[in-house]
Scaffold this motif. Structure first.
Motif, PDB file in Angstrom:
ATOM      1  N   PHE A   1       0.828  -1.195   0.000  1.00 25.49           N
ATOM      2  CA  PHE A   1       0.000   0.000   0.000  1.00 25.49           C
ATOM      3  C   PHE A   1       0.869   1.255   0.000  1.00 25.49           C
ATOM      4  N   GLU A   2       0.280   2.341  -0.477  1.00 26.43           N
ATOM      5  CA  GLU A   2       0.978   3.633  -0.465  1.00 26.43           C
ATOM      6  C   GLU A   2       0.001   4.746  -0.150  1.00 26.43           C
ATOM      7  N   PHE A   3       0.395   5.584   0.812  1.00 27.69           N
ATOM      8  CA  PHE A   3      -0.349   6.793   1.185  1.00 27.69           C
ATOM      9  C   PHE A   3       0.650   7.939   1.022  1.00 27.69           C
ATOM     10  N   PRO A   4       0.586   8.713  -0.053  1.00 18.81           N
ATOM     11  CA  PRO A   4       1.699   9.589  -0.412  1.00 18.81           C
ATOM     12  C   PRO A   4       1.807  10.846   0.454  1.00 18.81           C
ATOM     13  N   LEU A   5       2.912  11.547   0.280  1.00 19.11           N
ATOM     14  CA  LEU A   5       3.091  12.840   0.918  1.00 19.11           C
ATOM     15  C   LEU A   5       2.024  13.805   0.421  1.00 19.11           C
ATOM     16  N   SER A   6       1.476  14.572   1.340  1.00 18.46           N
ATOM     17  CA  SER A   6       0.437  15.524   0.968  1.00 18.46           C
ATOM     18  C   SER A   6       0.499  16.727   1.895  1.00 18.46           C
ATOM     19  N   SER A   7      -0.242  17.767   1.526  1.00 19.68           N
ATOM     20  CA  SER A   7      -0.233  19.014   2.297  1.00 19.68           C
ATOM     21  C   SER A   7      -1.525  19.155   3.086  1.00 19.68           C
ATOM     22  N   GLN A   8      -1.410  19.654   4.306  1.00 14.42           N
ATOM     23  CA  GLN A   8      -2.592  19.915   5.120  1.00 14.42           C
ATOM     24  C   GLN A   8      -3.456  21.017   4.505  1.00 14.42           C
ATOM     25  N   ALA A   9      -2.839  21.923   3.756  1.00  9.20           N
ATOM     26  CA  ALA A   9      -3.520  22.950   2.968  1.00  9.20           C
ATOM     27  C   ALA A   9      -4.499  23.826   3.754  1.00  9.20           C
ATOM     28  N   PRO A  10      -4.120  24.348   4.916  1.00  9.25           N
ATOM     29  CA  PRO A  10      -4.997  25.328   5.570  1.00  9.25           C
ATOM     30  C   PRO A  10      -5.045  26.609   4.738  1.00  9.25           C
ATOM     31  N   LEU A  11      -6.165  27.321   4.806  1.00  7.84           N
ATOM     32  CA  LEU A  11      -6.289  28.542   4.004  1.00  7.84           C
ATOM     33  C   LEU A  11      -5.244  29.578   4.394  1.00  7.84           C
ATOM     34  N   GLU A  12      -4.952  29.678   5.699  1.00  8.34           N
ATOM     35  CA  GLU A  12      -3.946  30.646   6.156  1.00  8.34           C
ATOM     36  C   GLU A  12      -2.555  30.037   6.092  1.00  8.34           C
ATOM     37  N   PRO A  13      -1.643  30.623   5.316  1.00 11.83           N
ATOM     38  CA  PRO A  13      -0.252  30.150   5.353  1.00 11.83           C
ATOM     39  C   PRO A  13       0.377  30.417   6.722  1.00 11.83           C
ATOM     40  N   HIS A  14       1.444  29.690   7.014  1.00 13.29           N
ATOM     41  CA  HIS A  14       2.157  29.879   8.277  1.00 13.29           C
ATOM     42  C   HIS A  14       2.744  31.289   8.344  1.00 13.29           C
ATOM     43  N   GLY A  15       2.775  31.826   9.544  1.00 10.81           N
ATOM     44  CA  GLY A  15       3.382  33.127   9.750  1.00 10.81           C
ATOM     45  C   GLY A  15       3.901  33.264  11.166  1.00 10.81           C
ATOM     46  N   ALA A  16       4.859  34.167  11.357  1.00 11.09           N
ATOM     47  CA  ALA A  16       5.402  34.425  12.696  1.00 11.09           C
ATOM     48  C   ALA A  16       6.025  35.806  12.727  1.00 11.09           C
ATOM     49  N   ILE A  17       5.951  36.436  13.894  1.00 13.70           N
ATOM     50  CA  ILE A  17       6.620  37.712  14.161  1.00 13.70           C
ATOM     51  C   ILE A  17       7.383  37.540  15.466  1.00 13.70           C
TER      52      ILE A  17
END
Length: 776
Positions: free
Chosen positions: A188-204
């Motif tokens: 079986f294979e479950f490939p790499l994928s993105s969580q794809a939240p609408l907000e991209p990561h950010g930090a200050i």
């Protein structure tokens, strides 16, 4: 007792702020003396850094500083310290950060990136986890096995790319297969994928002149982030302050520390300035955390009546360049790959493997979809081999009261009703018979059942602080992160229920700040309603007792004699009353004399007696809660295009108690659509040079509105569960776990083809139909 707020549909408490744009996300925050960061990424999957020339970039207009990892001796992590904030002497995936430009504007920073010259010695790379685990594969970490780690959690194989090996040993696997009348086995294979939240990561991030570190981040784990940064810089946790505003989705992609150490490291070179980084969509996929990436093989043995005798599984996870965020996913996949079934004998080996791809972290379902994808598909195959229905085999082997799961834990009735869930799904699908196949379309149905247990640190807890105001309203403070799932709403419902107050008189603190918020392990594992709810109950119980104690002093009686109802203390004999508002600051008599404490209380909850699994057997009390469910679907396949249309998707989960039924149903319907993406379209693709290539929307395909099922049935069963608040169980991640095998089982019913690798795209379906036709 009739519940007034729990179990009711109420509007979300954050709806107005989000609808009007008042809700603040990291991207909205502007601080004085703020610099903008842009990141130069490796561009190659594996190589030694010979030199970095930043002189031209440093001289560009508006540039304050260019930061590299040269001479950086820091490594960060929580259980495995193997990652520097910036690449030091080599790069291990194409999206790895090599340099950070800090400038007055984003455009200036982006322009300066082009002037940085990096000289690499390219090294062989490997993306496939099975190949990476094999002898002779290019070593990605020469120091594997030497890194600082938590010994009882992380089990590396030195001299290889395997940084973690989880073993599960229950019974005797050889004897189990010897007793089997029939076996089924596949890869079986479950490939790499993105969580794809609408907000991209950010930090200050900003370092003060006194050395204090302050950071605003789109992150689900503020206290973990605080401790990681304190450890990385060698400073006291009291000098690190973490703010978490609203999150625009997470799905696990923000539950681990990812970009924050890099931003903090860059900010340490410009004390007094705030440094802001907001990722692009391409950087989210290629330079933050991604999910899944499993290749595996499983074998199941059974008697002729369908009773399971043994299970054997191997799973290899492409966990990427660094392993701290991947190893617990691997362990959980091993815990739960048996699904909601009793196997008297099981042997499971799970390998967390370094690969030259972005690091893998949490993704909704956390290892459960990967492992149960294999077992659910094999059960469907076994049913045909035994001339039984999948449902018959499921019922024969379901975990139920008195049976033991793969970890050796005994199931209780309160853990849930799998039989009832499956009954509901079968009934829903039977109500609408499939149309007959024709020249254009073929149809099929499939079912699968699931279970999910939360993975958490043994000391994981939620804390809650409640205080009453003079008007009788209450403030409730927890550090559970609101990221779209509606946790603040159910917190308010549960606090109103516990205090017997009107819903509108309870206010949840929206801002999470490690300087003021009570400690919370992390907002992960679908545990906020469950664990946070118990903490709310504990705090509210203590607060009511304080109110009774003060009232007893006023009335000169025993606190235990006083009744409490709907925000009011009642005298045992006279019926006189004192409201929470009247007692909020202690009780003040007409002459000013005041007795009693201010009404404020703290509560907490930790799932009791959790332990880490035994390193040799993988067994132990490593899971404190289960939620069971079943799903089924009816679908249509277009013979001409290979396109799949889900006509009806049915889900039933035993949630113990739905605190907000409408929100719970929303979790299910959303999880189903997200699971469809994994089954039919989502996969991160790489070029021949090892660089992720479909890193933007719509190149990385996720389901759209027209892809959603034509009909969804959602039924919530409620088996009383004394361990949860008002019987509530974890629920948020669960709807995604069985979606992929449910769809692939239905595709097998429609096409006659056994698909075992995801995603099953239209192109793959057309090719399979063509091959099957030629074989005939």
């Amino acid at each position: 007792m009739t519940l007034q707020h729990v179990g009711k549909n109420v509007p979300r408490v954050d709806s107005v702020r989000k609808a009007t744009g008042e809700a603040l996300f990291v991207a909205d925050i502007v601080l004085p003396r703020m610099l903008h960061a842009k990141v130069l990424r490796a561009g190659i999957p594996h190589g030694k850094i010979r030199s970095i020339d930043t002189s031209k970039a440093s001289a560009m207009p508006g540039v304050k500083k260019v930061v590299t990892g040269q001479r950086c001796g820091m490594l960060f992590g929580t259980c495995l310290w193997d990652q520097p904030p910036l690449a030091v002497d080599k790069v291990r995936h194409a999206g790895e950060p090599v340099a950070v430009v800090l400038a007055e504007t984003e455009n200036q920073a982006a322009a300066a990136l082009k002037e940085i010259a990096v000289d690499y010695e390219k090294l062989p790379f490997v993306l496939d986890p099975v190949e990476a685990a094999a002898p002779g594969a290019p070593l990605i970490h020469e120091k594997n096995g030497e890194y600082r780690r938590v010994d009882y959690s992380v089990h590396p194989i030195p001299g290889s790319n395997v940084f973690h090996h989880y073993k599960l040993r229950k019974g005797n696997e050889q004897e189990g297969f010897a007793k089997a009348d029939v076996t089924v086995e596949d890869e079986f294979e479950f490939p790499l994928s993105s969580q794809a939240p609408l907000e991209p990561h950010g930090a200050i991030c900003r370092f003060g002149a006194d050395g204090d570190l302050e950071i605003w981040a789109s992150n689900q784990a503020p206290f973990v982030l605080r401790d990681v940064l304190a450890d990385m810089f060698g400073i006291s946790a009291s000098k690190v302050r973490v703010h978490i505003p609203y999150l625009g989705g997470g799905f696990g992609g923000k539950s681990d520390v990812s970009i924050e150490p890099m931003v903090a490291y860059a900010a340490s070179f410009v004390p007094g300035y705030a440094v802001k980084l907001a990722l692009t969509r391409g950087e989210v996929i290629s330079g933050a955390l991604i999910g899944r990436g499993m290749k595996g093989r499983m074998r199941i043995g059974a008697k002729l009546d369908g009773t399971f005798t043994a299970l054997k599984a191997e799973m290899y996870f492409a966990d990427g360049a660094y392993g701290d965020t991947g190893w617990p996913v691997d362990t959980v996949a091993g815990h739960n790959c048996t699904g909601p079934y009793e196997f008297p004998n099981a042997i499971v080996d799970v390998y967390g493997v370094y690969t030259n791809s972005p690091s893998v972290g949490a993704y909704r379902g956390y290892g459960h979809p990967e492992g149960q994808f294999m077992s659910s598909r094999l059960i469907d195959m076994l049913a045909r081999k035994l001339d039984m229905t999948p449902a018959e085999i499921m019922r024969k082997n379901f975990l139920r009261e008195g049976r033991k799961n793969a970890l050796g834990q005994t199931i209780k009735k309160s853990n849930g009703d799998l039989f009832g869930c499956l009954d509901v799904v079968e009934k829903a699908l039977a109500e609408e018979p499939l149309p007959p196949n024709d020249e254009r379309y073929i149809y099929g149905k499939g079912i699968a059942s699931m279970m999910k247990s939360p993975k958490m640190a043994a000391n994981a807890a939620s804390c809650c602080h409640v205080q009453v105001n003079a008007d009788g309203s209450a403030f409730v403070n927890l550090a559970g992160i609101e990221m779209g799932q509606g946790v603040h709403t159910v917190f308010a419902q549960m606090a109103a229920e516990a205090l017997e107050l009107p819903f509108e008189k309870v206010r949840i603190y929206f801002d999470v700040d490690t300087q003021f918020s009570p400690w919370e392990w992390q907002t992960v594992a679908s545990m906020q309603t469950y664990r946070g709810g118990r903490a709310i109950q504990d705090a509210c119980r203590a607060l009511v007792e304080k109110a009774k104690e003060t009232a007893a002093k006023v009335w000169n009686c025993v606190p235990g004699m006083i009744a409490y109802k709907e925000g009011v203390c009642v005298h045992p004999n006279t019926g006189a009353t004192l409201s929470l508002g009247a007692l909020a600051r202690g009780f003040m008599a007409a002459n000013g004399l005041t007795v009693g404490e201010p009404l404020a209380a703290t509560g907490w909850y930790r799932v009791p007696e959790i332990t880490e699994p035994d390193p040799e057997t993988g067994m132990g009390n490593a899971a404190g809660s289960w939620t069971f469910g079943a799903q089924g679907c009816a679908l249509r396949v277009d013979r001409r295009t290979g396109e799949v249309k889900i006509l009806h998707f049915a889900s039933a989960f035993d949630v113990g108690k739905a605190v907000n039924p409408a929100a719970t149903r929303g979790q299910v319907t959303g999880g189903v659509v997200q699971g469809m993406g994994a089954a039919l379209m989502e996969k991160i693709l790489f070029t021949d040079e090892g660089v992720a290539k479909n890193v933007t929307f719509p190149a990385y395909k996720i389901p759209r509105l027209h892809d959603a099922p034509e009909k969804q049935t959602v039924v919530l069963l409620e088996t009383p569960n004394e361990e949860g608040p008002w019987s509530a169980k974890p629920m948020a991640e669960h709807p995604i776990v069985a979606v992929a095998p449910t769809i692939l089982n239905a595709l097998r019913d429609a096409t006659g083809v056994e698909f075992t690798a995801l995603p099953v795209t239209p192109e793959r379906i057309l090719e399979a139909l063509k091959t099957r036709k030629e074989d005939k």
